[in-house]
Write a protein that holds these residues in place. Structure first.
Motif, PDB file in Angstrom:
ATOM      1  N   ASN A  26      -6.909 -20.436 -37.109  1.00 51.58           N
ATOM      2  CA  ASN A  26      -5.840 -20.811 -36.179  1.00 51.58           C
ATOM      3  C   ASN A  26      -5.875 -19.929 -34.932  1.00 51.58           C
ATOM      4  N   GLY A  27      -5.754 -20.565 -33.787  1.00 49.48           N
ATOM      5  CA  GLY A  27      -5.740 -19.827 -32.529  1.00 49.48           C
ATOM      6  C   GLY A  27      -7.104 -19.564 -31.946  1.00 49.48           C
ATOM      7  N   GLU A  28      -8.174 -19.893 -32.665  1.00 46.08           N
ATOM      8  CA  GLU A  28      -9.527 -19.647 -32.164  1.00 46.08           C
ATOM      9  C   GLU A  28     -10.039 -20.893 -31.445  1.00 46.08           C
ATOM     10  N   ARG A  29     -10.654 -20.680 -30.303  1.00 48.51           N
ATOM     11  CA  ARG A  29     -11.242 -21.774 -29.543  1.00 48.51           C
ATOM     12  C   ARG A  29     -12.738 -21.841 -29.846  1.00 48.51           C
ATOM     13  N   PRO A  30     -13.303 -23.032 -29.847  1.00 45.61           N
ATOM     14  CA  PRO A  30     -14.753 -23.137 -30.108  1.00 45.61           C
ATOM     15  C   PRO A  30     -15.547 -22.454 -28.998  1.00 45.61           C
ATOM     16  N   PHE A  31     -16.727 -21.966 -29.358  1.00 42.42           N
ATOM     17  CA  PHE A  31     -17.592 -21.290 -28.405  1.00 42.42           C
ATOM     18  C   PHE A  31     -17.993 -22.271 -27.318  1.00 42.42           C
ATOM     19  N   GLU A  32     -17.878 -21.836 -26.063  1.00 41.77           N
ATOM     20  CA  GLU A  32     -18.016 -22.770 -24.938  1.00 41.77           C
ATOM     21  C   GLU A  32     -19.455 -22.973 -24.485  1.00 41.77           C
ATOM     22  N   TYR A  33     -20.414 -22.380 -25.151  1.00 37.38           N
ATOM     23  CA  TYR A  33     -21.821 -22.571 -24.772  1.00 37.38           C
ATOM     24  C   TYR A  33     -22.529 -23.384 -25.851  1.00 37.38           C
ATOM     25  N   VAL A  34     -23.488 -24.185 -25.415  1.00 40.25           N
ATOM     26  CA  VAL A  34     -24.268 -25.019 -26.322  1.00 40.25           C
ATOM     27  C   VAL A  34     -25.757 -24.821 -26.034  1.00 40.25           C
ATOM     28  N   LYS A  65     -23.170 -23.931 -20.269  1.00 42.88           N
ATOM     29  CA  LYS A  65     -21.740 -23.745 -20.452  1.00 42.88           C
ATOM     30  C   LYS A  65     -21.025 -25.094 -20.440  1.00 42.88           C
ATOM     31  N   ASN A  66     -20.203 -25.300 -21.451  1.00 43.40           N
ATOM     32  CA  ASN A  66     -19.430 -26.542 -21.567  1.00 43.40           C
ATOM     33  C   ASN A  66     -18.081 -26.332 -20.868  1.00 43.40           C
ATOM     34  N   THR A  67     -18.100 -26.471 -19.556  1.00 41.62           N
ATOM     35  CA  THR A  67     -16.899 -26.171 -18.772  1.00 41.62           C
ATOM     36  C   THR A  67     -15.798 -27.202 -18.965  1.00 41.62           C
ATOM     37  N   ASP A  68     -16.159 -28.462 -19.221  1.00 41.75           N
ATOM     38  CA  ASP A  68     -15.164 -29.531 -19.356  1.00 41.75           C
ATOM     39  C   ASP A  68     -14.697 -29.732 -20.790  1.00 41.75           C
ATOM     40  N   ASN A  69     -15.124 -28.832 -21.701  1.00 38.20           N
ATOM     41  CA  ASN A  69     -14.731 -28.916 -23.121  1.00 38.20           C
ATOM     42  C   ASN A  69     -15.046 -30.289 -23.720  1.00 38.20           C
ATOM     43  N   LEU A  70     -16.255 -30.749 -23.471  1.00 43.24           N
ATOM     44  CA  LEU A  70     -16.688 -32.019 -24.044  1.00 43.24           C
ATOM     45  C   LEU A  70     -16.922 -31.863 -25.545  1.00 43.24           C
ATOM     46  N   THR A  71     -16.654 -32.903 -26.286  1.00 43.08           N
ATOM     47  CA  THR A  71     -16.907 -32.903 -27.729  1.00 43.08           C
ATOM     48  C   THR A  71     -18.379 -33.232 -27.945  1.00 43.08           C
ATOM     49  N   ILE A 101     -29.076 -12.714 -24.434  1.00 46.04           N
ATOM     50  CA  ILE A 101     -28.487 -13.436 -23.312  1.00 46.04           C
ATOM     51  C   ILE A 101     -26.995 -13.144 -23.303  1.00 46.04           C
ATOM     52  N   ASP A 102     -26.543 -12.463 -22.264  1.00 47.05           N
ATOM     53  CA  ASP A 102     -25.135 -12.070 -22.165  1.00 47.05           C
ATOM     54  C   ASP A 102     -24.462 -12.942 -21.104  1.00 47.05           C
ATOM     55  N   PRO A 103     -23.570 -13.875 -21.489  1.00 46.54           N
ATOM     56  CA  PRO A 103     -22.936 -14.748 -20.490  1.00 46.54           C
ATOM     57  C   PRO A 103     -21.990 -14.020 -19.556  1.00 46.54           C
ATOM     58  N   SER A 104     -21.521 -12.827 -19.939  1.00 42.37           N
ATOM     59  CA  SER A 104     -20.621 -12.078 -19.066  1.00 42.37           C
ATOM     60  C   SER A 104     -21.351 -11.439 -17.889  1.00 42.37           C
ATOM     61  N   GLU A 111     -24.636 -15.676 -14.920  1.00 47.48           N
ATOM     62  CA  GLU A 111     -23.970 -16.977 -14.866  1.00 47.48           C
ATOM     63  C   GLU A 111     -24.941 -18.059 -15.320  1.00 47.48           C
ATOM     64  N   LEU A 112     -24.600 -18.724 -16.396  1.00 44.95           N
ATOM     65  CA  LEU A 112     -25.461 -19.760 -16.950  1.00 44.95           C
ATOM     66  C   LEU A 112     -25.104 -21.114 -16.354  1.00 44.95           C
ATOM     67  N   PRO A 113     -26.057 -22.030 -16.271  1.00 43.26           N
ATOM     68  CA  PRO A 113     -25.755 -23.376 -15.741  1.00 43.26           C
ATOM     69  C   PRO A 113     -24.803 -24.123 -16.684  1.00 43.26           C
ATOM     70  N   LYS A 114     -24.253 -25.208 -16.197  1.00 42.97           N
ATOM     71  CA  LYS A 114     -23.233 -25.932 -16.957  1.00 42.97           C
ATOM     72  C   LYS A 114     -23.693 -27.351 -17.271  1.00 42.97           C
ATOM     73  N   ILE A 115     -22.953 -27.966 -18.174  1.00 43.39           N
ATOM     74  CA  ILE A 115     -23.188 -29.359 -18.554  1.00 43.39           C
ATOM     75  C   ILE A 115     -22.296 -30.251 -17.697  1.00 43.39           C
ATOM     76  N   TYR A 116     -22.900 -31.255 -17.071  1.00 43.53           N
ATOM     77  CA  TYR A 116     -22.129 -32.152 -16.224  1.00 43.53           C
ATOM     78  C   TYR A 116     -21.335 -33.173 -17.054  1.00 43.53           C
ATOM     79  N   ARG A 117     -22.068 -33.868 -17.929  1.00 39.44           N
ATOM     80  CA  ARG A 117     -21.444 -34.969 -18.674  1.00 39.44           C
ATOM     81  C   ARG A 117     -22.389 -35.396 -19.787  1.00 39.44           C
ATOM     82  N   LYS A 118     -21.868 -36.273 -20.624  1.00 42.31           N
ATOM     83  CA  LYS A 118     -22.747 -36.964 -21.547  1.00 42.31           C
ATOM     84  C   LYS A 118     -23.551 -38.005 -20.774  1.00 42.31           C
ATOM     85  N   ALA A 119     -24.821 -38.112 -21.114  1.00 40.47           N
ATOM     86  CA  ALA A 119     -25.699 -38.990 -20.344  1.00 40.47           C
ATOM     87  C   ALA A 119     -25.279 -40.445 -20.501  1.00 40.47           C
TER      88      ALA A 119
END
Length: 393
Positions: free
Chosen positions: A44-52, A65-71, A107-110, A113-121
């Motif tokens: 409870n209270g934990e967010r999923p890791f934002e990198y894939v 980086k999954n900036t838009d929190n896509l499933t 690989i340290d994301p802090s 700056e890693l690239p991000k995911i735009y969308r599902k194709a």
């Protein structure tokens, strides 16, 4: 391992997904990952890791980086950020295991700056991506022809298109430095795309292309091996393998990576083992080590004057003789110790049920007496018929 789209086509011929290792169900991919935390829920209270982790053609993997929190789940095709435009890849890992993999690869994301995911194709993205993938073999063949015309000492082994088709990366191997400036100009003019040349090693080439090893299985580097450790000929010496480059070298031309798999076991077994160049001093003469069996803890020695006659000794017996030699004491002979190690060969199998020999078909089959008598009667009857016809005439 085949996927659901690798079905059978007409006339029983294999249909295949024709994606060459990038099928949509992630069943026949290279470096496939099993997410053993997928069925576990977060506290409870934990967010999923934002990198894939996203895999592109062959073995190239990068983190986004999954900036838009896509499933996202394993096997999803996504559009990712590139230097110019976008690229199309497949999600191979998500969740907390990505954190572990990034830590292992330092690989340290802090800090960066890693690239991000735009969308599902979308279907349009996938159609453009597949169209570019279908052009790769033709472009690779044409680029090799251009390199031969320019007399460049290099081998173009693979071509990888960016997802939007605006850029192509050419992977090549070469012994020395290559001036490919004219090659880039000619290829950009011929193909109408931006060109990037990337030199790789021979092991990376085998990893990207794949193949079947001498063991009969797929290459380790193209299926599960993610890092290349240095392999030296000492690994073969410790395992008592013949230093034959044709047997020790893999498809990349370098020493096989599997030489390191059992090396630690051999090193542990050799800690209390006498050295290969051990000499034993006896009253009969000096004896040299000819052969060792690490796991049976046996050594074979022969005298200097009689190298063809070997005597088998155990590891403890050799250490005992060496201790006496350190005190400048000589043992009478090796035969005294070797007598205790003689083991009689026991017959494991006996031909008690009358099995035929393997060479039974090599010997001509003997004719029985009945067949001989029948053949004689036939011959006599044939000889009599013409005589009767003469008498009647």
């Amino acid at each position: 391992m085949g996927c659901s789209s690798c079905s059978t086509g007409k006339d029983g011929q294999p249909k295949g997904c024709k994606n060459n290792g990038t099928c949509g169900t992630d069943g026949c991919n290279k470096l496939t990952v099993f997410d053993w935390l997928s069925n576990m829920s977060l506290p409870n209270g934990e967010r999923p890791f934002e990198y894939v982790e996203v895999r592109f053609k062959n073995s190239r993997k990068e983190y986004f980086k999954n900036t838009d929190n896509l499933t996202l789940s394993i096997g999803d095709v996504v559009a990712t950020q590139a230097q110019s435009g976008h690229d199309i890849g497949m999600v191979t890992l998500s969740g907390e295991l990505v954190r572990v993999q990034m830590k292992r690869k330092k690989i340290d994301p802090s800090k960066e700056e890693l690239p991000k995911i735009y969308r599902k194709a979308t279907q349009k993205d996938i159609d453009i991506w597949q169209k570019c993938r279908n052009r790769e073999e033709e472009i690779k063949k044409r680029s090799r022809e251009i390199a031969i015309i320019l007399k460049l000492q290099m081998k173009i082994s693979d071509v990888e298109f960016q997802g939007d088709g605006s850029k192509a990366t050419f992977y090549y191997t070469a012994e020395d430095r290559v001036d490919f400036r004219q090659l880039i100009k000619d290829m950009a003019k011929a193909f109408g795309i931006r060109i990037e040349m990337r030199q790789i090693g021979y092991r990376q080439e085998a990893q990207r292309l794949g193949g079947i090893g001498s063991c009969g299985r797929e290459l380790c580097c193209s299926t599960w091996l993610t890092d290349f450790r240095s392999v030296s000929t000492s690994a073969a010496r410790y395992q008592q393998l013949s230093l034959n480059p044709q047997k020790l070298a893999g498809q990349c031309g370098k020493l096989k990576c599997c030489l390191n798999y059992e090396l630690d076991v051999y090193l542990d077994a050799l800690k209390d083992f006498p050295a290969q160049d051990t000499k034993l001093f006896t009253e009969k003469g000096i004896a040299f080590c000819q052969k060792t069996d690490i796991f049976k803890e046996l050594l074979w020695f022969s005298y200097k004057d009689d190298p063809s006659n070997w005597h088998v000794l155990s590891k403890d017996q050799v250490n005992e003789i060496l201790e006496k030699n350190k005190r400048k004491d000589k043992v009478p002979s090796l035969e005294i110790y070797a007598v205790d190690n003689i083991v009689e060969d026991k017959v494991v199998f006996e031909n008690t049920v009358g099995q035929d020999s393997l060479t039974r078909f090599d010997r001509p089959k003997k004719k029985s007496k009945r067949n001989r008598n029948r053949n004689r009667k036939k011959n006599t009857s044939k000889n009599r018929k013409p005589n009767r016809s003469k008498n009647n005439a």
